[in-house]
Design an enzyme around this catalytic site. Structure first.
Site, mmCIF file in Angstrom:
data_model
loop_
_atom_site.group_PDB
_atom_site.id
_atom_site.type_symbol
_atom_site.label_atom_id
_atom_site.label_comp_id
_atom_site.label_asym_id
_atom_site.label_seq_id
_atom_site.Cartn_x
_atom_site.Cartn_y
_atom_site.Cartn_z
ATOM 1 N N ASN A 176 0.808 -1.230 0.000
ATOM 2 C CA ASN A 176 0.000 0.000 0.000
ATOM 3 C C ASN A 176 0.839 1.277 0.000
ATOM 4 O O ASN A 176 0.438 2.291 -0.572
ATOM 5 C CB ASN A 176 -1.011 -0.006 1.156
ATOM 6 C CG ASN A 176 -0.355 -0.010 2.517
ATOM 7 O OD1 ASN A 176 0.730 -0.559 2.682
ATOM 8 N ND2 ASN A 176 -0.996 0.595 3.484
ATOM 9 N N GLU A 274 3.941 -4.923 12.447
ATOM 10 C CA GLU A 274 2.991 -3.818 12.220
ATOM 11 C C GLU A 274 1.887 -4.402 11.352
ATOM 12 O O GLU A 274 2.100 -4.653 10.167
ATOM 13 C CB GLU A 274 3.680 -2.657 11.491
ATOM 14 C CG GLU A 274 4.917 -2.091 12.187
ATOM 15 C CD GLU A 274 4.581 -1.147 13.333
ATOM 16 O OE1 GLU A 274 3.375 -0.912 13.593
ATOM 17 O OE2 GLU A 274 5.511 -0.661 13.989
ATOM 18 N N CYS A 308 -3.376 1.343 6.605
ATOM 19 C CA CYS A 308 -3.720 0.593 7.821
ATOM 20 C C CYS A 308 -4.395 1.481 8.856
ATOM 21 O O CYS A 308 -5.136 1.002 9.709
ATOM 22 C CB CYS A 308 -2.466 -0.032 8.400
ATOM 23 S SG CYS A 308 -1.155 1.181 8.667
ATOM 24 N N GLU A 486 7.705 1.082 16.246
ATOM 25 C CA GLU A 486 8.784 1.680 15.475
ATOM 26 C C GLU A 486 8.550 3.184 15.496
ATOM 27 O O GLU A 486 7.588 3.660 16.096
ATOM 28 C CB GLU A 486 8.836 1.079 14.062
ATOM 29 C CG GLU A 486 9.195 -0.409 14.107
ATOM 30 C CD GLU A 486 9.463 -1.060 12.754
ATOM 31 O OE1 GLU A 486 9.738 -0.338 11.780
ATOM 32 O OE2 GLU A 486 9.401 -2.303 12.680
HETATM 33 P P1 NAD Z 1 0.430 -9.371 3.325
HETATM 34 O O1 NAD Z 1 0.497 -9.820 4.741
HETATM 35 O O2 NAD Z 1 -0.318 -10.200 2.357
HETATM 36 O O3 NAD Z 1 1.916 -9.225 2.714
HETATM 37 C C1 NAD Z 1 2.888 -8.398 3.308
HETATM 38 C C2 NAD Z 1 4.267 -8.905 2.919
HETATM 39 O O4 NAD Z 1 4.480 -10.184 3.509
HETATM 40 C C3 NAD Z 1 4.471 -9.102 1.414
HETATM 41 O O5 NAD Z 1 5.779 -8.724 1.083
HETATM 42 C C4 NAD Z 1 4.281 -10.596 1.251
HETATM 43 O O6 NAD Z 1 4.928 -11.146 0.125
HETATM 44 C C5 NAD Z 1 4.917 -11.104 2.533
HETATM 45 N N1 NAD Z 1 4.492 -12.439 2.959
HETATM 46 C C6 NAD Z 1 3.349 -13.102 2.649
HETATM 47 N N2 NAD Z 1 3.340 -14.315 3.264
HETATM 48 C C7 NAD Z 1 4.486 -14.396 3.979
HETATM 49 C C8 NAD Z 1 5.051 -15.376 4.841
HETATM 50 N N3 NAD Z 1 4.419 -16.543 5.081
HETATM 51 N N4 NAD Z 1 6.245 -15.135 5.419
HETATM 52 C C9 NAD Z 1 6.885 -13.960 5.207
HETATM 53 N N5 NAD Z 1 6.412 -12.994 4.391
HETATM 54 C C10 NAD Z 1 5.219 -13.202 3.800
HETATM 55 O O7 NAD Z 1 -0.121 -7.888 3.379
HETATM 56 P P2 NAD Z 1 -0.492 -6.960 2.162
HETATM 57 O O8 NAD Z 1 -1.751 -7.468 1.547
HETATM 58 O O9 NAD Z 1 0.711 -6.767 1.309
HETATM 59 O O10 NAD Z 1 -0.765 -5.570 2.925
HETATM 60 C C11 NAD Z 1 -1.992 -5.222 3.476
HETATM 61 C C12 NAD Z 1 -1.987 -5.426 4.974
HETATM 62 O O11 NAD Z 1 -0.899 -4.720 5.564
HETATM 63 C C13 NAD Z 1 -3.236 -4.877 5.638
HETATM 64 O O12 NAD Z 1 -3.692 -5.797 6.596
HETATM 65 C C14 NAD Z 1 -2.750 -3.595 6.304
HETATM 66 O O13 NAD Z 1 -3.512 -3.191 7.414
HETATM 67 C C15 NAD Z 1 -1.361 -3.980 6.679
HETATM 68 N N6 NAD Z 1 -0.518 -2.806 6.896
HETATM 69 C C16 NAD Z 1 -0.165 -2.488 8.159
HETATM 70 C C17 NAD Z 1 0.602 -1.349 8.411
HETATM 71 C C18 NAD Z 1 1.008 -0.962 9.805
HETATM 72 O O14 NAD Z 1 1.899 -0.133 9.950
HETATM 73 N N7 NAD Z 1 0.406 -1.526 10.842
HETATM 74 C C19 NAD Z 1 1.016 -0.539 7.339
HETATM 75 C C20 NAD Z 1 0.627 -0.916 6.046
HETATM 76 C C21 NAD Z 1 -0.137 -2.040 5.834
#
Ligand code: NAD
Length: 506
Positions: A176, A274, A308, A486
């Site tokens: 995002n 996060e 998020c 963080e």
């Molecule tokens: P996601 O969890 O699908 O993927 C995030 C990252 O993790 C990607 O690089 C993905 O390839 C990797 N990944 C996937 N499976 C994995 C595994 N088993 N082991 C290690 N890495 C793995 O999330 P997304 O769809 O890319 O992002 C959206 C989500 O992120 C939403 O839930 C949003 O709320 C959250 N988000 C949180 C914050 C925060 O600061 N709290 C900020 C931005 C987004």
């Protein structure tokens, strides 16, 4: 820097073709040990433009062997990098910031195309923060002399706390805010003397590649920053489970966070998570209605609701409910949705067809849960965008605060509206979710705003504003929104180990 299209990388490996920036469709390479290198198999994934559905690149689907090489490169670079002075490392961060700043427009254009977000947002938020993150941590590291160096005097001894690097860090980021979030991790991690392996989202790899170009260009010592492209299963999993990775900083979904924690915890890696959110915007009768409608609209739909921190549950006090609802729907319907490259566009496309289907599924669920769609649907764009992932900002009333669509993270341009009578009820609804990331309170009574904020179980609350960021403050969530903090000195703390040295006086 090797930009010879005939040659994959400085070491001349084949058959990967490192296409120059600007060529299309463009195949990306991993960046390991100071070189752009081919991945170890021939599996690729298409990178699609969310607005049009067109392929404009391919991202390597790296595997265990690539992760092993990247971790080995990071490990061998760590001792020399970790022994540099903190001010030398801060200088490197500034050099990266300066070089990134020269590519400000490239960052904005690539990010807008890769994510489907409006160019104005990509410029003001993504490009701006990517540069600012490096500069901010350079300044903080200088100011703190390399982290928190506290002294504790005893009658007969002095304790000195020395922040030391943790070692090799795995930095995993979502789609995002791609470079914004990656730079938020890379800068403090390397600034504190660690070396890193980055794993950006496979859906939005373009600006991570641009960061590697930049790092290569400024001549950062080889192996300090490495990058492995790929998906979660092939690259993310092996990276978090790698025995030679000492810390994992992960930003992404809560379900993925649980997998990351399960892989990292048995090896006692330092872990920062996060995760997702379902944040409430709480509107009191005594708010400044005009400013509140503007602020709540922005909180709901910035980046198509794919932040998020977005306020996806809007709680409105009875006395102002009808007036707010009319003004809010008008404000939402006035937003301009369409071509992300148009300077006047306010809302772009959703990240992928799969994600759009998930978000639309929640709109259908909301109807089953008794919801009334006040505005939303397909925005009706020109033929050029018929294969993109589009949904107009959607406002739903009439669902219970316990409904699934009102308590589960949707992460798209969809909000539910709920009525409340008093402070206690507003707080109870705000806390009625497994998440605890952020929130906002809108009132002319700042004391009430502070009181309500303190009673919401989240990591962050804004009063009469939203996403008003000071990079010095702690950032993170409670409950299923994450573990750890963080931001500012919390980042310096996470990316270092405080060692105590006790000096006994004569
Ligand atoms: P996601 O969890 O699908 O993927 C995030 C990252 O993790 C990607 O690089 C993905 O390839 C990797 N990944 C996937 N499976 C994995 C595994 N088993 N082991 C290690 N890495 C793995 O999330 P997304 O769809 O890319 O992002 C959206 C989500 O992120 C939403 O839930 C949003 O709320 C959250 N988000 C949180 C914050 C925060 O600061 N709290 C900020 C931005 C987004």
């Amino acid at each position: 820097m090797n930009l010879d299209p005939e040659k994959c990388c400085d070491s001349g490996c084949t058959p990967c073709e490192r296409d120059p920036i600007g060529s299309e469709p463009r195949d990306l390479c991993n960046y390991i040990g100071g070189e752009f290198v081919c991945h170890s198999n021939d599996e690729w994934m298409n990178v699609l433009e969310p607005a049009r559905g067109l392929r404009f690149g391919r991202v390597p689907l790296s595997g265990q062997a690539d992760v092993d090489s990247a971790v080995a490169a990071a490990r061998s670079a760590q001792p020399a990098w970790g022994s540099l002075s903190h001010s030398d490392r801060a200088d490197w961060l500034d050099k990266i910031a300066d070089a990134l700043e020269e590519k400000y427009e490239d960052i904005a254009a690539l990010e807008s195309r890769d994510t489907g977000k409006p160019i104005s947002l990509a410029r003001a938020v993504d490009a701006y923060r990517s540069v600012a993150n490096f500069r901010f941590f350079a300044g903080l590291i200088r100011e703190t002399h390399g982290g928190q160096r506290e002294r504790f005097e005893m009658e007969d001894a002095t304790n000195i706390v020395v922040p030391k690097p943790v070692g090799v860090g795995a930095l995993i980021t979502p789609w995002n805010l791609p470079l914004y979030l990656l730079s938020w991790k890379v800068a403090p991690a390397i600034g504190m003397g660690n070396t890193v392996v980055c794993k950006p989202s496979e859906l939005t790899p373009m600006t991570a590649d641009l960061l590697m170009e930049t790092i290569h260009y400024v001549g950062l010592p080889a192996g300090v920053v490495n990058l492995v492209h790929g998906d979660g299963e092939g690259a993310g999993g092996p990276l978090t489970a790698h025995p030679d990775v000492d810390l994992v900083s992960f930003t992404g979904g809560t379900e993925t966070g649980a997998k990351v924690a399960a892989a990292a915890s048995p090896m006692f890696k330092k872990l920062s998570l996060e995760l997702g959110g379902k944040n409430a915007s709480i509107v009191f009768d005594d708010c400044d209605l005009e400013k509140t409608v503007g602020g709540v609209t922005r909180a709901a739909f910035l980046n198509q609701g794919q932040v998020c921190l977005c306020g996806s549950r809007i709680l409105v006090q009875s006395g102002v409910y009808d007036e707010f609802l009319t003004a809010f729907v008008n404000s939402v319907e006035a937003m301009k949705i369409g071509d992300p490259s148009d300077e006047s566009t306010q809302l772009g496309a959703l990240i992928s067809a799969d994600h759009l289907a998930k978000v639309e599924g929640y709109v259908e669920l909301a109807k089953e849960e008794g919801g009334k769609i006040l505005t939303g649907g397909y925005p009706g764009l020109s033929k050029e965008f018929e294969h993109g992932n589009w949904l107009a900002p959607t406002v739903i009333s009439g669902v219970s605060a316990n409904a699934r669509c009102a308590t589960e993270e949707i992460f798209g341009p969809v909000v539910t509206i709920h009525r409340f009578d008093n402070e206690d009820e507003a707080i109870a609804i705000a806390n009625n979710t497994r998440y605890g990331l952020a929130g906002s309170v809108w009132t002319s009574d700042l004391e009430k705003g502070r009181r309500v904020a303190e009673n919401i179980d989240t990591g962050m609350v804004w009063v009469n504003t939203w996403l008003h960021r000071d990079l010095r403050v702690p950032f993170g969530g409670v409950k299923d929104s994450g573990v750890g903090r963080e931001g500012g000195r919390w980042s310096l703390g996470f990316f270092s180990e405080p060692m105590n040295i006790c000096l006994k006086h004569d």
